[in-house]
Structures are given as C-alpha cells and as structure tokens.
Design an enzyme around this catalytic site. Structure first.
Site, mmCIF file in Angstrom:
data_model
loop_
_atom_site.group_PDB
_atom_site.id
_atom_site.type_symbol
_atom_site.label_atom_id
_atom_site.label_comp_id
_atom_site.label_asym_id
_atom_site.label_seq_id
_atom_site.Cartn_x
_atom_site.Cartn_y
_atom_site.Cartn_z
ATOM 1 N N SER A 11 36.027 36.417 40.246
ATOM 2 C CA SER A 11 36.362 37.843 40.249
ATOM 3 C C SER A 11 37.099 38.187 41.524
ATOM 4 O O SER A 11 36.711 37.764 42.607
ATOM 5 C CB SER A 11 35.062 38.656 40.146
ATOM 6 N N CYS A 12 38.186 38.934 41.381
ATOM 7 C CA CYS A 12 38.876 39.413 42.583
ATOM 8 C C CYS A 12 39.120 40.913 42.415
ATOM 9 O O CYS A 12 38.367 41.597 41.724
ATOM 10 C CB CYS A 12 40.153 38.628 42.826
ATOM 11 N N GLN A 13 40.162 41.423 43.032
ATOM 12 C CA GLN A 13 40.382 42.869 42.954
ATOM 13 C C GLN A 13 41.010 43.267 41.623
ATOM 14 O O GLN A 13 40.565 44.218 40.995
ATOM 15 C CB GLN A 13 41.258 43.330 44.129
ATOM 16 N N GLY A 29 42.513 40.589 39.381
ATOM 17 C CA GLY A 29 42.579 39.475 38.444
ATOM 18 C C GLY A 29 43.521 38.369 38.852
ATOM 19 O O GLY A 29 43.512 37.300 38.237
ATOM 20 N N TYR A 75 37.659 43.472 39.953
ATOM 21 C CA TYR A 75 36.735 44.533 40.368
ATOM 22 C C TYR A 75 37.248 45.912 39.971
ATOM 23 O O TYR A 75 36.463 46.807 39.680
ATOM 24 C CB TYR A 75 36.553 44.436 41.890
#
Lengths: 594, 594
Positions: free
Chosen positions: B545-547, B549, B573
């Site tokens: 998971s990042c900010q 994708g 996120y």
C-alpha cells in the site's frame, strides 16, 4: 543487491535475435541481462523504469550526455518566463533517486561515442565534475537508443550567437542572456524568435512576459505552420494585439551583435536570438553504427520499436513512427509517444510482443490566453496527400452561453470524403479547446467517422459544455454535409464560386450585416427568407452565409426545397474573416446547425 | 407561406406505416405532412426544428403544457442561486422566434388530453392568458411524444408544501419561497433538500449560495447514489466542510410549516423543502392511448424511436433507451440523448432510417468547486449485473505538477474482467475531470478496451495535462492488472484479505506513514524494500500500500520477482481513506505506475 540472487554470468546468445523467439518468463534470458539505454529523458527513462518493474535482475545503465535526466522539457519556456519559479521543480528525478527506487545505474555527462554491434559494446566518455574525461566500453545484451533530437540551426553568419531551448542548460543560458544580454550588459530589451511553431510561440510569449520586445519570424506565410491558415490567423492577431511583432514569409540571414538581419533585409533589434524552427533526430550514432536510418534522419524501427539490429531498439524523437493516417513513416517529436514507446521497448526486450500504436500527432499550445490545439492532419496536409476532403468549421461556445463566463472557440474537422473517416481536427479559443481535441483524438484512434461524433455522450452541465456539445455538433454538421443534405463551400473556394456566377447571400440580421460583411453580399435575413425568396435568382447558385454557419445551413435547406440552387459558406463570416481579416475572437451566440 | 406551394390536401395513407417503405424524397409523402409534437423542450424541439430543416412543406405543431418552450432547464438551479442573473437568458426560444425562423406553430399552455390513434387526432386544451380554456382535435400524419418526466414526490403528509425544480415556473416559485418563506414572511433561513443526486446537489449548493442553512437528506447511505461509495464520500466531505448538513440513510416522513420530519424522527428546520429524488417518465397519455409502456413507465421505442404505433414516435425522458452496456432497456433522463433522439425522430418520420445509438449515461455536476462526473456503469452496478470486474483507482494531477495551479483528482475505471471492456468511469477533482470522463465516454462509445487508453494521443502541454495523461495512465494500469503483472485488491476487500492472513505493508516514506496510515500496517519504504525484503514473511501474502498505488505497484513487482506473494492495494491510502475517513482532496505528487 538483487542481481546477486542470480549470480551466473550473462548467457551467450550472440547472433540470435533476443525477442522473436521469446515470451516473458518462458525462455531463458541472459542473466543478469545487461541493458544500456542511451538518453535519460522521456523515452529512455520510460524504457529503463518499465524494464526494472518487469525484471528485477537486469543490469540497467542509462547514459545521459547532459547534466540532467527526466527533466521537464515541456516546462522550460515557462521557467524562462518566470511562470515556473523553482528550477528544481523541472528536475523530476536524479541519478540518486533513480538508483534508490529503480536500481538504475544512471550516468549523466556521459556520452555514447560509438556502438560496436559485433562486440555488442558501446564506447562511452564520461566527464567528471572537474572536467576530466574517461572512456570505456560497456557491454550490452540489449541496447536502447533514445538520444532525442537536436534543434535545427540555419547555417547563417553569426548563428553561433543564437540560443535554443531543449535542455535545462539551455534555459539557464537563455535566462542569463535575458538578465545580462543588453548592449550595456544589463537586461536584454529585445529578442527575435525564429520559428513560429508550438515551441516558438511559447518562447515568444515567455520572453514577452519578461518584458522584452519580441519579434517572431517565420519562414512560412503563417504562424503555426502545422495548422491551416484560417485557424492560425487569429493566433497571429492575438500575438500582435499583445505587442509581439509577427513577420511571416521571411527568415534569418545574419545574426549580429544586438541585431538580427532578415532575408528581406530588415534589421531587427535583437539583444538575443532564439531559434525554434524545429528539431532533427539525433541519429548520428545510429547511422555510424550502420543501423537503417530514413532519409528524414529517423531511425527505422518495427512495430516493437526494434531497429534493423535485433539487439538494438529505438524510441522517442529519434525514431520513426508509423502514421495512423496513411501508414507511412513519420517523425513526431512529442512527449506522449516518446514515453509510450519507451515502455514498448522494455516490453519488447522481454519478449512481450507489444505493438506500438501508429502516430496521430496531437499537440496543444497555450499562448496569451488562447488554447490552440490540433490532432491528425490539417486540410492542407490531407489535400497534399491527394485526398478528397470534407471540411467543417464551427464556432461554438465552450459551455452554455446562459451560464456566466462562456467563451467562443473555433473548431475545424477534416474528413475524408466518401468514407467520412476523421483525418484531423484543429481548435482555438480561450477555454475548453483541449477537451474537444482530446475527444476527437480519441475518436481518430478508435476509428470513428465524422458523423459518429454526433452520437457521443459527453458530460454536460452548463459550466462544462452544451447539450449539443461542440464535438457532437461537429458530428451533426458532418452528417449533414456527408449525406448531401447541405452542400458547403470553403472560405478559400468563395472567390472562384462567385466568379463562376454564384450569388452571395448574407442571411444574418441587418444589424449584423451593417457591422461587417463580405463585400458584395446581398442581405436577406434568414427569418425573412421564406417571404423574400422571389428576390433571389433561380438560375444562379446561391451561396448562403451567416455568422458561424448555422443560419446558413437553414437557409440552404430552405432554398433547396423551394427549387433554388444553394450551398452554405462553411463557418460563415467568422471563418471567412479569420482568413481575411483581423480574426478577433469575440463572444458568440450559440446557434443550432443540427 | 411555403406550404401553399404544395396546395393539395394531405394524402390518405391510413393504416400503412409511414416510414418503413420510404426513403427521403423517393416516395410520395402526405402533402403537406401534418406533424404534432407534444412537448417543446429538448427532444420535442429538436425533432420539430430538424424536421423543418428537412421538410419545408410539413405543417408542424408543437404543444407545450407549460409557459415556455426551449428553456434552459439545466440552468434552473443556477438561476435560483443567482449565478445566472437574467431570467430571460433561460428562455432560449419563444413561439414567435420559432415561427419566424422555423415556421413552427408553437402553442404554449396547451395540453394534449388524449390521442385517438384510429382517427389520428390529438385532443388538446389550450388556456388563454385570461384562463379561458378551449378544446379541439388536431389531426396528424405523424405524432411525436416528448412530454418529458415529472418529479417523483414521496407520498407523505404535507408533501404539497414541497417544491421541485423542473420548469421556469418552478424556479419562480422557489425564488419566491426563498424571498418570503421565513416564519415572519421574510427571507427563508433554512431548507431541506430531499435527494442527493446530481440535481439535489445543485439545488443544495444554490440555496447555500442564497445563505440558507441547508440540510441534504438522502435515502441511500451515500450522496450521489449512482457513484460508488468511495468516489462519493469526498463529495459529502466537501458539502459538510461548506456547512451543508448531510444526512444519509433516511428520508422524509412529514412536511410541516417550517419543519421537515425525517423517518428517523429527526425534526429539521425547513422554511422550504425541495424534493429532487428523481423523475418518472410522463407517459400517462401514451399508456392511455394503448401504446406499449415498460413497467418502469418508459415508452417502448425501436431503434428509430418509433413506438408500438408506427405513426407515433417518442423521445427524451419519457422514452426508453437501450443500454450500451448490456443492450437492455433503460431510462436515461439527460439532455444530450434527448436532443439527439429528437433528431432521430425527425429523420425517421421522413424515412431516413436513422439508428439511435444505445445509451451510456454520462453525467457531471459541479458542486462547491468540485467536478464530479461519471460515464457508464459503476462498480456496484456492474457487480449487480453479475459481471466479474477489474477496477482501477488513480489520483493524478489535472496537469503537470511542475506547472503552477495543478489540482489533484481521483479517477476510477471499471472494466470487465477477461475482455478488458470498459464498463464505466468516475472522477472527481477541482479541474480537468470533465475532460477525462469525456475521453473515456468516447472510448466506451467506440468500443475501446481499458489497455487501449494507454495508446491515446492527447493534447499535452504542461497547463493542460501530462505526458502520461490521467486517461493514458488508467490504460497503463489497466494493462498491468489485466495482463496479470500486478495483482490488486480493492479497498473493500482489504479487511477480508488481512483476516485471511494477508500482511499489509505500507511502502510510503516514514514521514508519510506518520501523518496517517491504515491501522496495523508495517512500514517499509519502497526505496528500502530491496534491502529489507528479509523482514517480510515469505509464507503469507503481502498487501502493498502506498499513497495512490504507484509505489505499491513497484513494490509488488519487486516482491513477486523475489519469490514473495504480493498484491497492490488499488488506489492506495487515498482511496482507502476516502472510503473510510474524511476523504479530503489535497495536492498529490504525480507518480508513475506505468
């Protein structure tokens, strides 16, 4: 380091094409695969990062002759103009950030000198910060050529004084010249920009922003030569209104200190001269290595971006594209295909069998509050290719005129006669042009015909468009013209049609007619036409003309059904006067030509 | 009058379908052809004016129950809010202007009471300015039903106090209530708007502009029910930030003087109540005449908009459309198809054999500085249809972030698994959403698949987009997901995936992680991932998971190639927190997920 998980040396596969026999993860690859990418901006960096996402184990080396990789070259004019204030914001990546995230070996100030295709090595020269050069040979399993293009410089005396704008270093030099290029070593006061294409306009606007007195010089007889003249003329008018001098049909003959001399003898004040007449693929390296290079200078590639050497790929400004319009090789120096084709290169190296889409050529420039955009072929380009074309001009509002803030635009759609295939579109206006050209560009890619545009369902609320969106209206008009409901004639056909006996009937109101009309036109307002048909000759063709073409369409339909001969002046007085006069864009009443 | 040029009476063709045997100008038509159009706004007026352009001789009568024809119904909320200041600007045409230009007999305040299909007459009642009614039977050769739709009103006590907004008269009434609806006969201070769909949001925003305290009440558990919940949540957040109260999952139980009582018992101050829960096709006339009407209430038509009676056509909100997504009948109450189908009706009456395009359903609303748009099917709609879907969320900037003024948007693409067919898209943001949804809507119409979007060539300069335009990026991500390169999971699948043993790894920087993260996530920044892979379990699936994708995609590719199991949390996120939290839209660094 991830490579150490596959510690064996590179497999020997010399003489065998890498990709054709191979599909991802099915056939053994050299391990680790050594890939060299020459050029670290759009195409090159797209290839390198995509390759990393696909193959952790590859050893990827990116060679960049300049000081910077992945910089925002499309932002350079705006940095020069002070719109972009932070130089760092142009630098999207650094060698360090690319090493951390993508495990790339990125070497700036490193030039590829030659390619030994038999040995599969590249001779490179790196220049250290202190200027010390070192040379070495780097081996490759796959080589990617993405060297970009170089600005074309006319071979005239003093041209070495001229600047261009392709790199961050160029922008630094141009800004320095703006600051200190005046005769007294103070700020430059005047500039000549050679070339009124997309980049030339951006440079001219941004030097104008810097308060320089700017003259734009263009060899063609119009600004924005890729556009048709009636679409470019309002841009020239806007430039002149803003105080930028525009000189077309001439070129540079000599650059002197603080002066530029044109081929027509004019001497122009020019504390600085910027050349933006176009670019030439930077393919010396490829040509010297014996790769197939087109007479235009582009590297010949197949649909996977592979050159005539199966271990060497090319993408970006240096590589030829295939035109989506006629399937012929073409040069398109734009960022989007460069990025896209870089990704194709990575997929091809790994045997994923990608297919590069043929090129359409979609471009936009914002200048002095105008958006000017085009996609595909212009009318003149299509005619030069020998095609029989149908052309539609409209002048819609960007959004519903009853909602505040609407602005008028001009659109042009170029279709192949008979088939109705969309060949291209052009647009200009203060808002919403980008959206309409993007929709038409999508339609071209998808193979829609002109009348298909009428069946689009586009997002409509009064702030954003119209229930008959400008693109939908183009489709409706295209359908009317292609189906033969309404014959039209173009602005450039009017004089001949009148010489052949055509009678020009202006069907606007008397008030509109009084404000300006095509010389010699009769005025019969469309709302009176039914009652006044007897005033019109039945034995001569009528050319109906209104403001934008909508009432003219109605008048033609009316006249035809009453047994008269009639055609509509496409685009009306607005298109005609754009081609012949100052071409000022003003607010326009929306009209229904469906 | 042009009709007199064909002075013969109408040909008798009773009992024979008009159109099927006929092509324009080839077969004798009744002369003059008598056409009655019921409804004088979008579809009806498009049919009437198109018919006139095609046939000068037709006798065309337009019956409009209300006071106005061709008014700008999409502008009504903005007239109420004072954005549109001139009431006259809503009135695009008048009976007089339509008579002068199109030779139409337009009768306002004229209601069609019944249709005698055997006699081919319509019973109409006209009401004079002084209120005097007159009735008569009007004969037709072709009849067009374009009566539109009526607002749905919940059958609750006091509903007669509620207002709605479909006509200029409604807007007048609403403005009067705003001015004098307060308890003291002064300005209203509070309003309840029932229904948080597109129109409900526009009404709420515009009453808020008028300084009323507004509560938006929606039976569904989200605003904008046609959207998926994570795309609608940021809109609710924006409404609340502006001070508009939002109550979902409840409805109206009673309207009292200056109060609205909800089904959950809440009493809300409400000097006025506006109902905008949707519309129902106004098809009583059609049903009473025995025409085939669907159980939803829409008039059944064929691809030429012809009803079950070959002399009667229908178009607009009252007529069923065919869905482009599944070919099934559907109701789409939008202006664009209404106008387009009105034109189809005219062509069909004249035997031109038009084909109405199936409906996609593209809509947009601007609310409190947000653009919110959708085209085609939502994820929930597609899943309800039993389709296996692939979904992509992105959060790109509307234009290059290095150029000033860029704004973040959220996009969602819904694809059919396997085929990659585009089923729909949604978007929200402060700029540029309309353009991206229009491009995807064009792609849907043209039958492009998700990955085809990667090959679009869109107009790029840094003010207008990105070298990897948001739509192109959707295509690149779609290709990665559909080709199996990167497995993804959706925000609503996360909890179950973790319960099943999945380990959530947040690959953003430690600083981003500290500012907010999904509870229980590990934090391993992507730039450290290669070195820290040993920290991650090899026997459990990882959810990266990042900010937005992009880094998650890279992390997944990296992990997979090192033998770990991994999937990317689609949209990162941002999407997760939009669905779970306040969903604030903030500036976002552009990232490369290609």
């Amino acid at each position: 380091m991830p490579e150490t998980s596959s510690p064996t040396g590179p497999a020997e596969t010399a003489g065998r094409p890498l990709a054709p026999e191979r599909r991802e993860d099915q056939v053994p690859a050299p391990s680790p695969r050594r890939v060299i990418v020459i050029g670290g901006v759009a195409a090159g960096m797209s290839a390198a990062t995509r390759l990393r996402r696909l193959e952790e184990s590859a050893r990827i080396t990116v060679l960049e002759r300049g000081d910077h990789v992945s910089f925002a070259n499309c932002g350079l004019p705006y940095y020069v103009g002070g719109v972009i204030t932070e130089r760092d914001s142009l630098l999207l990546q650094t060698p360090a950030s690319l090493a951390a995230r993508f495990n790339l070996d990125v070497r700036v100030r490193t030039e590829a000198l030659s390619i030994d295709r038999a040995a599969r090595t590249v001779r490179v020269r790196s220049t250290a910060a202190d200027g010390t050069p070192t040379e070495e040979d780097l081996p490759y399993d796959a080589l990617v050529l993405a060297p970009g293009a170089r600005p074309v410089l006319p071979p005239v005396p003093g041209i070495e004084r001229a600047l261009s704008l392709r790199s961050v270093a160029d922008a630094d030099a141009l800004l320095a010249a703006v600051a200190t290029g005046g005769p007294d070593g103070g700020p430059a006061r005047s500039a000549v920009v050679l070339g009124a294409g997309f980049i030339g306009l951006e440079v001219a606007e941004n030097l104008h922003r810097r308060k320089l007195s700017v003259t734009l010089v263009e060899l063609a007889d119009q600004v924005l030569p890729p556009l048709d003249p009636e679409m470019a003329a309002p841009v020239a008018a806007r430039l002149r209104e803003a105080g930028i001098e525009v000189r077309t049909g001439t070129s540079l003959s000599r650059v002197e200190a603080h002066e530029a001399v044109l081929t027509d003898g004019t001497r122009l004040p020019a504390d600085l001269v910027v050349v933006a007449v176009g670019v030439r693929p930077d393919t010396a390296l490829a040509a010297e290595a014996g790769l197939e290079v087109d007479e235009r200078g582009g590297v010949v590639v197949d649909d996977e971006q592979r050159t005539s050497d199966p271990r060497i790929w090319a993408a970006g400004d240096a590589a030829l594209k295939r035109s989506a319009l006629d399937g012929e090789p073409t040069l398109i120096a734009l960022a989007q295909p460069a990025n896209r084709h870089g990704r194709v290169v990575a997929d091809s190296i790994l045997g994923r069998r990608p297919q590069a889409a043929p090129g359409i050529g979609t471009a936009i420039v914002g200048v002095l509050g105008l958006e000017v955009a085009m996609t595909g072929w212009s009318e003149k380009r299509a005619r030069a290719a020998g095609l029989d074309v149908v052309v539609v001009h409209t002048h819609p509002a960007d959004h519903a005129t009853y909602y505040p803030g609407s602005a008028s635009m001009s659109l042009k759609l170029v279709l192949e006669a008979g088939s109705g295939r969309i060949l291209g579109a052009q647009g200009l206006g203060e808002a919403g042009v980008d959206k309409r050209i993007d929709v038409v560009a999508t339609a071209i890619r998808a193979g829609l015909n002109g009348p298909d545009l009428a069946d689009l369902e586009l997002a409509y609320a009064p702030q954003y468009g119209a229930a008959k969106d400008p693109v939908i209206m183009l489709g409706l008009v295209a359908d009317n013209v292609l189906s033969g409901l309404t014959p039209t004639i173009q602005w450039h056909e009017l004089a001949q049609a009148r010489q052949a006996g055509g009678v020009l009937v202006d069907v606007r109101s008397t008030a509109e007619f009084a404000r300006g009309h095509i010389p010699g036109a009769l005025n019969v307002p469309v709302d009176e036409l039914r009652e006044r048909l007897a005033e019109l000759p039945r034995d001569r063709p009528l050319i109906m003309s209104c403001q934008v073409g909508a009432r003219g369409h109605l008048a033609v339909r009316l006249a035809l059904q009453h047994g008269l001969q009639a055609a509509n002046l496409d685009g009306g007085y607005r298109t005609w006067s754009a081609a012949h006069g100052p071409g000022v864009l003003g607010p326009e009443q929306g009209e229904d030509r469906a």
